[in-house]
Design a protein around this motif. Structure first.
Motif, PDB file in Angstrom:
ATOM      1  N   GLN A 525     -34.944 -41.370  25.400  1.00  0.00           N
ATOM      2  CA  GLN A 525     -35.495 -42.608  25.959  1.00  0.00           C
ATOM      3  C   GLN A 525     -36.333 -42.316  27.204  1.00  0.00           C
ATOM      4  O   GLN A 525     -37.442 -42.834  27.351  1.00  0.00           O
ATOM      5  CB  GLN A 525     -34.357 -43.564  26.287  1.00  0.00           C
ATOM      6  CG  GLN A 525     -34.835 -44.919  26.812  1.00  0.00           C
ATOM      7  CD  GLN A 525     -33.681 -45.837  27.147  1.00  0.00           C
ATOM      8  OE1 GLN A 525     -32.534 -45.417  27.188  1.00  0.00           O
ATOM      9  NE2 GLN A 525     -33.975 -47.093  27.372  1.00  0.00           N
ATOM     10  N   LEU A 526     -35.819 -41.448  28.106  1.00  0.00           N
ATOM     11  CA  LEU A 526     -36.564 -41.112  29.315  1.00  0.00           C
ATOM     12  C   LEU A 526     -37.847 -40.347  28.983  1.00  0.00           C
ATOM     13  O   LEU A 526     -38.894 -40.582  29.580  1.00  0.00           O
ATOM     14  CB  LEU A 526     -35.683 -40.276  30.247  1.00  0.00           C
ATOM     15  CG  LEU A 526     -34.492 -41.014  30.889  1.00  0.00           C
ATOM     16  CD1 LEU A 526     -33.657 -40.054  31.713  1.00  0.00           C
ATOM     17  CD2 LEU A 526     -34.979 -42.170  31.761  1.00  0.00           C
ATOM     18  N   LEU A 527     -37.760 -39.436  28.022  1.00  0.00           N
ATOM     19  CA  LEU A 527     -38.965 -38.702  27.622  1.00  0.00           C
ATOM     20  C   LEU A 527     -40.022 -39.630  27.049  1.00  0.00           C
ATOM     21  O   LEU A 527     -41.216 -39.481  27.305  1.00  0.00           O
ATOM     22  CB  LEU A 527     -38.598 -37.634  26.591  1.00  0.00           C
ATOM     23  CG  LEU A 527     -37.933 -36.370  27.137  1.00  0.00           C
ATOM     24  CD1 LEU A 527     -37.457 -35.487  26.001  1.00  0.00           C
ATOM     25  CD2 LEU A 527     -38.892 -35.602  28.027  1.00  0.00           C
ATOM     26  N   GLY A 528     -39.581 -40.607  26.230  1.00  0.00           N
ATOM     27  CA  GLY A 528     -40.536 -41.538  25.650  1.00  0.00           C
ATOM     28  C   GLY A 528     -41.196 -42.415  26.706  1.00  0.00           C
ATOM     29  O   GLY A 528     -42.391 -42.696  26.642  1.00  0.00           O
ATOM     30  N   LEU A 529     -40.397 -42.846  27.711  1.00  0.00           N
ATOM     31  CA  LEU A 529     -40.940 -43.743  28.731  1.00  0.00           C
ATOM     32  C   LEU A 529     -41.844 -43.007  29.723  1.00  0.00           C
ATOM     33  O   LEU A 529     -42.878 -43.528  30.139  1.00  0.00           O
ATOM     34  CB  LEU A 529     -39.792 -44.422  29.485  1.00  0.00           C
ATOM     35  CG  LEU A 529     -38.999 -45.484  28.720  1.00  0.00           C
ATOM     36  CD1 LEU A 529     -37.805 -45.947  29.527  1.00  0.00           C
ATOM     37  CD2 LEU A 529     -39.886 -46.674  28.380  1.00  0.00           C
ATOM     38  N   TYR A 530     -41.470 -41.779  30.085  1.00  0.00           N
ATOM     39  CA  TYR A 530     -42.122 -41.104  31.199  1.00  0.00           C
ATOM     40  C   TYR A 530     -42.917 -39.874  30.766  1.00  0.00           C
ATOM     41  O   TYR A 530     -43.137 -38.955  31.550  1.00  0.00           O
ATOM     42  CB  TYR A 530     -41.079 -40.683  32.232  1.00  0.00           C
ATOM     43  CG  TYR A 530     -40.266 -41.836  32.780  1.00  0.00           C
ATOM     44  CD1 TYR A 530     -40.835 -43.117  32.889  1.00  0.00           C
ATOM     45  CD2 TYR A 530     -38.943 -41.670  33.166  1.00  0.00           C
ATOM     46  CE1 TYR A 530     -40.091 -44.177  33.385  1.00  0.00           C
ATOM     47  CE2 TYR A 530     -38.197 -42.729  33.664  1.00  0.00           C
ATOM     48  CZ  TYR A 530     -38.772 -43.982  33.763  1.00  0.00           C
ATOM     49  OH  TYR A 530     -38.034 -45.028  34.258  1.00  0.00           O
ATOM     50  N   GLN A 531     -43.355 -39.835  29.509  1.00  0.00           N
ATOM     51  CA  GLN A 531     -44.083 -38.665  29.015  1.00  0.00           C
ATOM     52  C   GLN A 531     -45.376 -38.432  29.802  1.00  0.00           C
ATOM     53  O   GLN A 531     -45.702 -37.307  30.174  1.00  0.00           O
ATOM     54  CB  GLN A 531     -44.392 -38.838  27.521  1.00  0.00           C
ATOM     55  CG  GLN A 531     -45.073 -37.639  26.891  1.00  0.00           C
ATOM     56  CD  GLN A 531     -44.194 -36.413  26.915  1.00  0.00           C
ATOM     57  OE1 GLN A 531     -43.004 -36.503  26.666  1.00  0.00           O
ATOM     58  NE2 GLN A 531     -44.750 -35.270  27.249  1.00  0.00           N
ATOM     59  N   LYS A 532     -46.122 -39.539  30.031  1.00  0.00           N
ATOM     60  CA  LYS A 532     -47.386 -39.397  30.763  1.00  0.00           C
ATOM     61  C   LYS A 532     -47.144 -38.896  32.182  1.00  0.00           C
ATOM     62  O   LYS A 532     -47.871 -38.027  32.683  1.00  0.00           O
ATOM     63  CB  LYS A 532     -48.126 -40.728  30.790  1.00  0.00           C
ATOM     64  CG  LYS A 532     -48.610 -41.187  29.419  1.00  0.00           C
ATOM     65  CD  LYS A 532     -49.364 -42.497  29.536  1.00  0.00           C
ATOM     66  CE  LYS A 532     -49.881 -42.972  28.175  1.00  0.00           C
ATOM     67  NZ  LYS A 532     -50.595 -44.258  28.267  1.00  0.00           N
ATOM     68  N   GLY A 533     -46.131 -39.427  32.840  1.00  0.00           N
ATOM     69  CA  GLY A 533     -45.839 -39.006  34.202  1.00  0.00           C
ATOM     70  C   GLY A 533     -45.382 -37.566  34.276  1.00  0.00           C
ATOM     71  O   GLY A 533     -45.725 -36.833  35.208  1.00  0.00           O
ATOM     72  N   GLU A 578     -36.031 -42.918  37.593  1.00  0.00           N
ATOM     73  CA  GLU A 578     -36.652 -44.222  37.465  1.00  0.00           C
ATOM     74  C   GLU A 578     -38.159 -44.060  37.346  1.00  0.00           C
ATOM     75  O   GLU A 578     -38.698 -42.959  37.501  1.00  0.00           O
ATOM     76  CB  GLU A 578     -36.305 -45.123  38.647  1.00  0.00           C
ATOM     77  CG  GLU A 578     -36.684 -44.542  40.009  1.00  0.00           C
ATOM     78  CD  GLU A 578     -36.265 -45.437  41.156  1.00  0.00           C
ATOM     79  OE1 GLU A 578     -35.544 -46.404  40.892  1.00  0.00           O
ATOM     80  OE2 GLU A 578     -36.684 -45.183  42.291  1.00  0.00           O
ATOM     81  N   ARG A 579     -38.827 -45.181  37.086  1.00  0.00           N
ATOM     82  CA  ARG A 579     -40.254 -45.141  36.785  1.00  0.00           C
ATOM     83  C   ARG A 579     -41.083 -44.717  37.983  1.00  0.00           C
ATOM     84  O   ARG A 579     -41.967 -43.879  37.861  1.00  0.00           O
ATOM     85  CB  ARG A 579     -40.692 -46.521  36.306  1.00  0.00           C
ATOM     86  CG  ARG A 579     -42.200 -46.655  36.101  1.00  0.00           C
ATOM     87  CD  ARG A 579     -42.569 -48.037  35.609  1.00  0.00           C
ATOM     88  NE  ARG A 579     -44.017 -48.205  35.511  1.00  0.00           N
ATOM     89  CZ  ARG A 579     -44.622 -49.319  35.092  1.00  0.00           C
ATOM     90  NH1 ARG A 579     -43.883 -50.363  34.736  1.00  0.00           N
ATOM     91  NH2 ARG A 579     -45.944 -49.391  35.028  1.00  0.00           N
TER      92      ARG A 579
END
Length: 705
Positions: A525-533, A578-579
Motif C-alpha cells: 500500500q505504501l509503495l503504491g501511494l508513494y512510488q513517485k516520491g 506519511e505523505r
C-alpha cells in the motif's frame, strides 16, 4: 481556399463588374438622348435627378445581389458543417477548426456592418478551413485505425504462438506500449501519440514473426521431454543414475535459459538431447527394477515353501533375521536401492538354506511335549526384543523355564517338566496380556501423531519453523528407533512429544503467515501511494526498497514467510510513514505526487507573500534559488489541484502562513491568452484571472530522478 470556392468568388466578381458596366452604359445613353433633343439646358435639373435616381437603383441592386451572395456563403458553410463529424474534428483538428470558427465570427461581424464583400471572403475562407479541418481529422483517424488493426492482427498471431508465456518480458513491453497508446473512446485520446506507440509495438511483434517456426519446434521438444519426464521417478534416478540426472537437469536449465534469451533453436537442441538421455536412463532403470523385483519374488516363493512353524520353533532367531532381511529388501526396493536389494536377498537365501537344514535335524527330537506352553512361548518368542526390553524380569523367568523344559526333554522327569510348563503357561499368559495392552497404548499414540503429521505440510514447516520441525522429525525418528528396538513405552513417549512439537510448529506457521501477509499488504500500500516520491526524494534508497519488495514478494509467493517477514519489516522502516515530509530546509516533499513545495508562505521561497502579476511571477520564479535548488517553476493547474484537495487539518499542519488567496499556475486559458488559471484557496477550486492582475505564488519543483 479550395478550387470550388475560388471559382465561385471569381464568378461573383465578374458579375459585379458586368453590372457596374451596364449601369454606366444606361446612364450615358440617357444623357446623349436628351442632348440630341436640344433640351440639355432646360432639363439639366431633371437630368441630375435622373442620374441620382439611377445611381440609387444600382446601389439597391448591388445591395440585393451582395446580400444574396453573403447568405449563400453562410448557407454553404453551415451545410458543410452539418455533414461533418464535429466531435472528431474538434478532437483531432482543433487548431484548423478554431481558425474556421474565427473566420466565421469575422464574417458575421462584417456582415452585421454591411461590409458584405469582405464578409463573403471571410465566409469562403472559413469554409475552406472547415474542409481542411475535416480532411485533417479523417487522415488522422484513418492512419490510427490502419496501425491499430495491424496491431490487433500481430497481437493475436503472437498469442497463438504463446509469446506471452515464452517471452514474458517482451510481451510485457508490448502490453505497456498498448496501454500507453490509450483508449480511443477516451476524451483525452491522442491518435498521433497512439500511432507512435502502436507502431513501436508492431515493430516488436513483426521482429518476432520469423521465430515462430522455431518456437513451435521448441514447444514440441519441450512437450516430448515433459512426456518422458512424467514417466520417470525422480527418486529412482537420484539413487541409481545421479550423475545422468544432474546432466539432464543442467541441459533443461540451459534450454530454459536459451528460451528466455529467445534462442529457440539452441533450446530445442538441448531439450532433444535431454529427452534422449532421459529415455536411455529409463530403459536402464527398467531393467534394474525388473531384476530386483524378480529376486524378491523368488525369495518370497522360497519362504512360502519353508515350514514356518518348524522354523519358528527350532530356529526362531534365524527366521526373524531372514524376515528382517526380507523386509529390508522390500524397503530398499521401495527406495530404489537395487544394488542393496540384490545383496540382502542373497544373504536371506543363504541363511534360509542353513536354517532349513537345522530345522530338519530338530524335527527328529521331541515335538509332542506340552504344546500349549510351547504355543504361548512362540507368541512371546515372535518378539523377543519387545518382551525382553519391556518386561525383563518376567521374560527372564519364562526364558529360564523354557530352557529348563528344553533340558528336561532330553531327560525322563516328565512330571517336573509338566508342572513347570503349567507355571510357565500362566506367567506367559500374563506377559502376553501386558504386551497387548502396551502395544495398544503405543499404537494409539502412534496413530495420533500420524494423523497430525499426515495433515501437515512438510515443505512449509521446514521453511518457516525449521527448529520445531527438526524436533518433530527427531521425535519421529526416536519413536521409530524405539519401535524397532521393541521399546514401545519409549516409542509412545516419543510420539507424544513429537505431536506436541508439531502442534506448536503449526501454530507458529499460522502466526507467520498472518503477520507476513499483513506486513506485505502494508508495504504494498505504501509503495503504491508513494512510488513517485520514492523515485524523486529517495534516490539512494529506492533500489534498496525495490530489492526488498521484490525479494519479499518472491519469498512470500514461495510461502517462505519466516524469511519474508524481516524483509517487509525492514522495508516498512525505509518507507515514509506519511505523505508529506518537511525538514529544516523549509521545503515539503509530497511523496504521493513526487513534488517539492516551499513550506512557509511568508518565506523567501514564496516571495515573502508578496503579490505580482502573472508575467512578473514567471520571471521571479525563473530566477528563484531556494533551499539549495534553482529549478523552481510555476505549478500547473493539476499540480496545485492536489493541494486544493487536501484535508484542512493536514494542510494546516504541513504548510505555514498561506492565507486563503489566489495563487498563480503556469496554465493559460485555452480560450483567452490574457487569462491564466489560479488556485483559489478561499473557495477551494480553480478559477481564471487576468494575467495583469496581482496574485500570490507557490513555486514547485520536480526533483531530477
Amino acid at each position: 481556399m479550395d478550387k470550388q470556392t475560388e471559382k465561385e468568388l471569381r464568378r461573383l466578381a465578374e458579375l459585379e463588374a458586368r453590372e457596374e458596366k451596364l449601369a454606366e452604359q444606361r446612364d450615358l445613353k440617357s444623357i446623349r438622348h436628351e442632348m440630341r433633343g436640344g433640351l440639355l439646358r432646360g432639363l439639366l435639373p431633371r437630368i441630375v435627378l435622373s442620374v441620382l435616381g439611377g445611381a440609387l437603383v444600382l446601389v439597391g441592386i448591388y445591395v440585393m445581389i451582395s446580400g444574396s451572395q453573403v447568405k449563400q456563403g453562410r448557407l454553404r458553410y453551415q451545410a458543410a458543417l452539418s455533414t461533418m463529424d464535429a466531435v472528431r474534428i474538434r478532437r483531432f483538428a482543433s487548431e484548423e477548426l478554431a481558425q474556421a470558427e474565427a473566420l466565421w465570427e469575422q464574417g458575421e461581424k462584417l456582415n452585421s456592418l454591411f461590409t458584405r464583400r469582405k464578409a463573403l471572403d471571410a465566409y469562403g475562407q472559413a469554409l475552406v478551413k472547415l474542409r481542411q479541418a475535416d480532411q485533417r481529422a479523417q487522415d488522422v483517424w484513418s492512419g490510427y485505425k490502419t496501425v491499430a488493426e495491424r496491431f490487433v492482427v500481430l497481437k493475436r498471431e503472437a498469442i497463438s504462438h504463446s509469446i506471452d508465456e515464452l517471452s514474458p518480458e517482451l510481451w510485457k513491453n508490448v502490453l505497456a506500449l498498448e496501454a500507453e497508446a490509450g483508449d480511443e473512446r477516451s476524451a483525452s485520446f491522442d491518435p498521433d501519440h497512439a500511432v507512435k506507440k502502436l507502431q513501436s509495438a508492431n515493430a516488436v511483434l513483426s521482429q518476432m514473426r520469423p521465430y515462430y517456426r522455431y518456437i513451435r519446434e521448441y514447444e514440441q521438444a519441450e512437450k516430448q521431454y515433459a512426456g518422458l519426464l512424467a514417466q520417470a521417478v525422480p527418486g529412482e534416478w537420484k539413487v541409481n543414475l545421479a550423475e545422468e540426472h544432474a546432466r539432464i537437469r543442467k541441459l533443461v536449465e540451459n534450454a530454459e535459459s536459451a528460451s528466455r534469451r529467445m534462442d529457440w533453436q539452441r533450446g530445442t537442441g538441448l531439450y532433444q538431447q535431454a529427452a534422449i538421455m532421459l529415455q536411455d536412463g529409463q530403459e536402464q532403470l527398467i531393467r534394474k527394477r525388473m531384476s530386483s523385483q524378480q529376486l524378491v519374488r523368488e525369495l518370497d516363493l522360497s519362504l512360502k515353501q519353508a515350514n514356518q512353524e518348524e522354523m519358528k520353533r527350532y530356529a526362531e532367531r534365524a527366521w526373524g533375521e531372514i524376515q528382517g532381511l526380507r523386509q529390508s529388501a522390500e524397503a530398499d526396493l521401495q527406495q530404489y536401492e537395487y544394488g542393496k536389494v540384490e545383496e540382502l536377498v542373497g544373504k536371506a537365501r543363504q541363511l534360509l538354506e542353513e536354517t532349513s537344514r537345522k530345522v530338519v535335524q530338530a524335527q527328529r527330537s521331541h515335538e509332542a511335549i506340552l504344546s500349549r506352553f510351547e504355543t504361548l512361548y512362540r507368541q512371546l518368542a515372535a518378539r523377543p526384543k519387545y518382551y525382553r526390553r519391556n518386561w525383563p524380569e518376567q521374560w527372564q523367568v519364562i526364558e529360564t523355564g523354557y530352557q529348563r523344559i528344553q533340558k528336561l526333554k532330553q531327560g525322563s522327569d516328565y512330571v517336573e517338566m509338566v508342572d513347570l510348563a503349567k507355571l510357565m503357561s500362566a506367567k506367559t499368559d500374563q506377559l502376553l496380556d501386558a504386551g497387548d495392552q502396551l502395544m495398544a497404548a503405543a499404537e494409539k499414540a502412534k496413530n495420533a501423531f500420524g494423523s497430525l503429521f499426515a495433515g501437515a505440510n512438510p515443505d512449509l514447516l521446514k521453511m518457516n519453523a525449521p527448529s520445531l520441525w527438526d524436533q518433530v522429525i527427531e521425535g519421529k525418528a526416536q519413536a521409530e528407533r524405539a519401535e524397532k528396538l521393541e521399546d514401545l513405552q519409549a516409542a509412545a513417549d516419543a510420539n507424544q512429544a513429537a505431536a506436541d512439537r508439531l502442534d506448536q510448529a503449526l501454530r507458529e506457521l499460522a502466526r507467520l503467515q498472518e503477520s507476513t501477509t499483513q506486513a506485505r499488504g502494508s508495504s504494498d500500500q505504501l509503495l503504491g501511494l508513494y512510488q513517485k516520491g520514492i523515485e524523486a526524494f529517495m534516490p539512494e534508497s529506492r533500489n534498496t526498497i525495490k530489492d526488498l519488495a521484490q525479494r519479499g514478494d518472491v519469498l512470500w509467493r514461495q510461502r517462505r514467510w519466516r524469511e519474508a517477514e524481516p524483509l517487509y519489516l525492514q522495508l516498512q522502516k525505509l518507507l515514509p510513514a506519511e505523505r508529506f515530509v518537511y525538514d529544516l530546509a523549509g521545503v515539503v516533499q509530497d511523496f504521493r505526487t513526487g513534488l517539492m513545495w516551499p513550506r512557509d508562505g511568508a518565506g523567501a521561497g514564496c516571495n515573502a507573500g508578496n503579490k505580482q502579476n502573472w508575467y512578473d511571477t514567471l520571471v521571479w520564479v525563473d530566477k528563484l534559488v531556494f533551499a539549495g535548488f534553482d529549478d523552481w517553476r510555476l505549478p500547473t493547474d493539476d499540480e496545485l489541484q492536489h493541494l486544493l484537495e487536501l484535508d484542512a487539518q493536514d494542510y494546516g499542519r504541513v504548510f505555514l502562513n498561506f492565507p486563503p488567496e489566489k495563487y498563480w499556475t503556469a496554465t493559460s486559458s485555452s480560450l483567452d491568452i490574457t487569462q491564466a488559471y489560479v488556485a483559489d484557496f478561499a473557495i477551494g477550486k480553480m478559477t481564471l484571472a487576468l494575467k495583469k492582475q496581482a496574485g500570490s505564488v507557490r513555486p514547485v519543483r520536480s526533483p531530477r530522478r
